[in-house]
Enzyme design. Sequence first.
Site, mmCIF file in Angstrom:
data_model
loop_
_atom_site.group_PDB
_atom_site.id
_atom_site.type_symbol
_atom_site.label_atom_id
_atom_site.label_comp_id
_atom_site.label_asym_id
_atom_site.label_seq_id
_atom_site.Cartn_x
_atom_site.Cartn_y
_atom_site.Cartn_z
ATOM 1 N N LYS A 1 0.791 -1.238 0.000
ATOM 2 C CA LYS A 1 0.000 0.000 0.000
ATOM 3 C C LYS A 1 0.817 1.280 0.000
ATOM 4 O O LYS A 1 0.262 2.362 -0.178
ATOM 5 C CB LYS A 1 -0.916 0.002 1.224
ATOM 6 C CG LYS A 1 -0.167 0.088 2.547
ATOM 7 C CD LYS A 1 -1.118 0.230 3.722
ATOM 8 C CE LYS A 1 -0.354 0.465 5.017
ATOM 9 N NZ LYS A 1 -1.233 0.713 6.160
ATOM 10 N N LYS B 1 -7.174 6.042 -2.898
ATOM 11 C CA LYS B 1 -6.188 6.203 -3.967
ATOM 12 C C LYS B 1 -6.582 5.448 -5.230
ATOM 13 O O LYS B 1 -5.965 5.625 -6.282
ATOM 14 C CB LYS B 1 -4.804 5.773 -3.472
ATOM 15 C CG LYS B 1 -4.257 6.706 -2.400
ATOM 16 C CD LYS B 1 -2.953 6.212 -1.820
ATOM 17 C CE LYS B 1 -2.420 7.197 -0.767
ATOM 18 N NZ LYS B 1 -3.338 7.355 0.382
ATOM 19 N N GLU C 1 1.932 11.227 -5.829
ATOM 20 C CA GLU C 1 1.040 11.792 -4.807
ATOM 21 C C GLU C 1 0.154 12.887 -5.377
ATOM 22 O O GLU C 1 0.573 13.668 -6.213
ATOM 23 C CB GLU C 1 1.853 12.361 -3.644
ATOM 24 C CG GLU C 1 2.322 11.341 -2.652
ATOM 25 C CD GLU C 1 2.822 11.993 -1.369
ATOM 26 O OE1 GLU C 1 2.591 11.416 -0.303
ATOM 27 O OE2 GLU C 1 3.439 13.064 -1.436
#
Length: 393
Positions: free
Chosen positions: A107, A149, A292
């Site tokens: 993750k 995400k 990100e």
Amino acid sequence: MLGRSGLTPHLDGAGSYADRVVLISGAGGSIGSELSRQVLACGPRKIILFELSEAALYQVHQTIDRAAAGTNIEVIPVLGSVTDERKIRKTLSVHAVQVVLHAAAYKHVPLVELNPLAGLQNNVVGTKILVNQSVASGVERFVLISSDKAVRPINVMGASKRFCELVAQDASRRLAGRNGPVFSIVRFGNVLGSSGSVLPLFHDQVSRGGPVTVTHPDVSRFFMTVQEAVHLVLHAGSMALGGEVFVLDMGEPVKIETLARRVVHNAGLSVRDEGNPTGDIQLKFIGLRRGEKLQEELTVNGRRAATSHPRIFTAIEASLSECEIAAGLRALEQALANEDEENARANACNWVAGNAQVAENAMRAPEGMYGPHCAASLPSKIWRSQRMRSECS
């Protein structure tokens, strides 16, 4: 820390786990170990702790085995990977598993960016194996733990989790009207204090005198405590009818800078900045890491429907066809077999719903805007994925 009141646990759906044989993949992780604790409280017949890390499995087994003392609940530790098809098949069959809670995943975004083949193999192929073997062995219920995400992903980890969602939904759709597992997906954001999260990092940085590092002044994330998240995961899994993507109400997103300042203040110290040059701990902005986003989202299109629980919603989103899923998996597995990082990235990203436009934007973006993550694949790779989609249609 989060600036809101906590969730009062009350699991109406405990019957979905009571007197059942429950397998928890990734049982030694932050989510998996809390799942093990809360499932134990539901009174299952047997808990299978399935974990890749020997150290993590030893620790969670010791904890759960002690907690189960004096009950008739069996606690079985199984050391193995979800990518080991024979191990999965044998474990599900020998123990007659009825409920699967799938929390096993790589993750950490930067690590998976640097190791895309391992991340895609573990997350996507591992989920495919566990899904298929659960169908074959007669599992009743299958709950996939997902992530915010996975929504319009711009990194390999997010793309892999979205692919996992699509694999589970595809299995649910193929089994509609037939006996088979009730599949559901539960999507939520960051877990406060989990392995690799910012809170332990901030505490460590404060203990060493700083600086406390924040990627960007505007970056924000959704947060829940692990107890809250797991409580809602179990509740959502118990109310599933098949194929739902459940989205947890995580409150308002929290700015990471705000969280960092609260950690410093809670330690009895002050932040050193322009307004307070004599403060104790410096706050340092270091820039976004590879893959990100500034902000995360919980739904692709902002559409969601209410459920019987005020903190649980279902996302209303399109998915891929059976043919598209099959073609995408074939292409991804071929790239993994060839150890072709470039093609694996391209296939993972260009098959996930909501990501095609991100990939196109990445191709036109200035150098470094997106970074060397999955959306910035070569045009030839994107063209091949699009060609396969047209063949499916």
